[in-house]
Write an enzyme that holds these catalytic residues in place. Structure first.
Site, PDB file in Angstrom:
ATOM      1  N   ASN A 125       1.000  -1.120  -0.105  1.00  0.00           N
ATOM      2  CA  ASN A 125       0.176  -0.078  -0.187  1.00  0.00           C
ATOM      3  C   ASN A 125       0.775   1.149  -0.049  1.00  0.00           C
ATOM      4  OD1 ASN A 125       0.907   0.534   2.716  1.00  0.00           O
ATOM      5  ND2 ASN A 125      -0.993  -0.730   3.437  1.00  0.00           N
ATOM      6  N   GLU A 153       3.407   1.822   3.034  1.00  0.00           N
ATOM      7  CA  GLU A 153       4.740   1.128   2.768  1.00  0.00           C
ATOM      8  C   GLU A 153       5.431   1.415   2.047  1.00  0.00           C
ATOM      9  OE1 GLU A 153       1.711  -2.688   4.441  1.00  0.00           O
ATOM     10  OE2 GLU A 153       2.041  -2.419   2.206  1.00  0.00           O
ATOM     11  N   ASP A 186      -4.940  -8.496   1.088  1.00  0.00           N
ATOM     12  CA  ASP A 186      -4.830  -9.794   0.901  1.00  0.00           C
ATOM     13  C   ASP A 186      -5.300 -10.472  -0.276  1.00  0.00           C
ATOM     14  OD1 ASP A 186      -3.442  -9.868   3.651  1.00  0.00           O
ATOM     15  OD2 ASP A 186      -5.187 -10.358   4.466  1.00  0.00           O
TER      16      ASP A 186
END
Length: 334
Positions: free
Chosen positions: A210, A213, A281
């Site tokens: 994301n 990050e 995920d």
């Protein structure tokens, strides 16, 4: 060459074999009803209604790959406790192979408990608290060696590996080296979904971070489209990777692929977001399968975006069925 339909592409995913290695997490949901205010403190009193346990962390990645019909193995460590056994049973009920999932009596299964509350006049539950019981002690050297031996045996048998790194305790330098070394030897692609510094995974094939990050890895904030595109190009080169899909919440996703211009995807579906838990995920699982199925990166990213738009409209870590993904694509790409 004719581009396969979305339906044909999803059908192709069902013939694939995927290994998910990472932090095994149980997501516990406790549902309550607010019944008043405590006399001891200015806090609501919650009456227990129900409890639900769903696979989270790396196990949610596995469930999302399995939801598209892929054959899925999980490798990792849980505690030898009731929650760990429940987690394993739920995975097996979904048809996920847990033969490489180890149980350690000396540790507890990492659990994230979300407390939901509603009221007599409020039928919709809202999350009011989250309690994490996360096992951050490193996996023992003996178990780590066993995990690495299982990886060496399993990697040649699958089509791709997904590393789901929640920075809890499973994915250390030795595990990373083992995955990358054996994947390269067997010519199997590796997807990385990591909450930490992405440079720990040199030359992995695909990354699905994301935006925070990405900012953490590069050490700078990204406030404009130009800054985002510069960061994407820089990260492609830094990581020596082929595909980088940056998820950006309500701003959608941005795809960076080697030798191609940036490709931005707006958030799909309506704005009725119930719970964003686990959407990343879903993206890592669906993107991996779509690329394996032969879709070009922009089309694979669109499939992942459609799947993510499905799960954020469900409570807790969830999966997107092929029919649900196709419905989103049909409504968005008229």
């Amino acid at each position: 060459m004719t581009t396969p339909s979305w339906q044909d592409s999803l059908a192709q995913c069902a013939s694939l074999r995927v290994l998910v290695i990472g932090d095994m997490v149980a997501d516990e949901h406790v549902f309550t009803r607010a019944s008043g205010v405590s006399r001891e403190a200015p806090l609501p009193v919650l009456q227990y209604i129900d409890r639900k346990l769903v696979p989270g962390g790396a196990t949610n990645v596995a469930r999302n790959a399995r939801a598209l019909g892929a054959e899925v193995w999980v490798t990792g460590v849980t505690g030898n406790d009731g929650i760990g056994r429940d987690l394993r049973q739920k995975l097996e009920n979904d048809g996920i192979d847990c033969s490489d999932l180890l149980a350690d009596a000396s540790r507890a299964t990492s659990t994230k408990t979300r407390i939901w509350a509603g009221g007599d006049q409020q039928p919709v539950q809202q999350q009011v608290c989250r309690l994490d019981r996360v096992e951050r002690e490193p996996v023992s050297p003996e178990l780590c060696q066993q995990v690495m031996a299982e990886l060496e045996n399993r990697i040649p048998q699958v089509d791709a590996i997904i590393v789901a790194d929640y920075e809890i305790s499973m994915i250390d330098d030795a595990i990373i080296e083992t995955v990358l070394q054996h994947a390269r030897a067997a010519q199997k692609p590796v997807t990385v979904d990591s909450h930490g510094n992405l440079t720990r995974f040199p030359a992995a094939d695909t990354f699905t971070p994301n935006q925070p990050e990405v900012e953490f890895t590069l050490g700078r904030t990204l406030e404009t489209r130009e800054e985002l595109e510069e960061a994407g190009a820089a990260l492609l080169e830094l990581l020596q990777t082929q595909v980088l899909l940056i998820t950006r919440g309500s701003e959608g996703m941005s795809l960076f692929a080697a030798g191609a211009a940036p490709y931005h995807i707006a958030a799909l579906g309506d704005d009725r977001i119930v719970d964003p838990t686990g959407a990343g995920d879903t993206v890592s699982a669906v993107l991996t399968l779509a690329l394996l199925a032969g879709l070009p990166p922009p089309r694979a990213a669109m499939l992942a975006a459609a799947a993510a738009s499905v799960v954020v409209r469900k409570l807790g870590a969830a999966v997107a069925a092929p029919a649900e993904i196709l419905a989103v694509l049909a409504s968005e790409l008229l």
